[in-house]
Design an enzyme around this catalytic site. Sequence first.
Site: not given
Length: 287
Positions: A232, A266
């Site tokens: 991210k 995740r």
Amino acid sequence: MQPITKSAPSEGHFLHCGSFQLDLNHPHIMGIINVTPDSFSDGGKHLAVDQALSHGRQLIAEGASILDVGGESTRPGAEPVSIEEELRRVLPVVEGLSQEGYLVSIDTRHTEVMAAAIKAGAAMVNDVNGLRAEGALEACAASDVAVCIMHMQGDPLTMQIHPSYENVVLEVNDFLNLRAEAALQSGIKANQICLDPGFGFGKTVQHNLELLRGLSSLLDLGYPLLAGLSRKSVLGAVTGKGTDDRVHSSIAAALIAVQHGARIVRVHDVAATHNALAVWSAVENTQ
Ligand code: HH2
């Protein structure tokens, strides 16, 4: 790390996901399968059904316990896709991987997609919108799937424009508490619920770092925590690296999340995360 079992446990702490029981005494890896043309890091790579299926098998071989199948990118600024298109992308993949015996999670905000994916064999519903769509809670409560309730401020199209909080950890905590309560009210059982602070969803770099630092305080809500930091932009901001060059920082972030109490991470890079968590588990289990 322990493999998941298919039989009901007699003791311990488990997340109930349909016919699977996820042993929460150990961290688990949720491998990401984005069946999308535009996901921020792997868009377009697994669009064909057979590509997505073989990617899923590979992630399991690398150490994933859960396969998270998504058909709509929720990256900042992403345009929504139609329900028909989302169903067309995800259903054959959910069905195929479930039939092969894997624990499949459907990553969707849409009630129709949840219901169809559960019918196709999904054992978990992962909703970045916290099951706020009309009928979403009921669609999940009608079966015994697990749910991942995530915090997001705003929606993907606009969420990164001006994220603002007085206290990000407290506000995320309060939101997750309310949504878990709503899930219980709808008939979803406590041992089917996990919570996720939603890194990158309506949060600045500082908000994400504060949340990671304060992650363990969310454990007081009494549910297992899932964390998604893989590749991210917060990691790009810290390291100066582009999305394809964030494996090392993603491993660091996953380890910090587990150290701060996350039980599911995740990730895109399953093999590398699995190795890192094996070291973590070895250290923890030899105390
Ligand atoms: N992040 C993404 C998607 N789904 N679900 C949970 N529970 N937690 C997350 O942090 C999370 C999530 C975004 O990542 P990705 O799927 O890789 O990208 P895209 O939304 O562009 O498909």
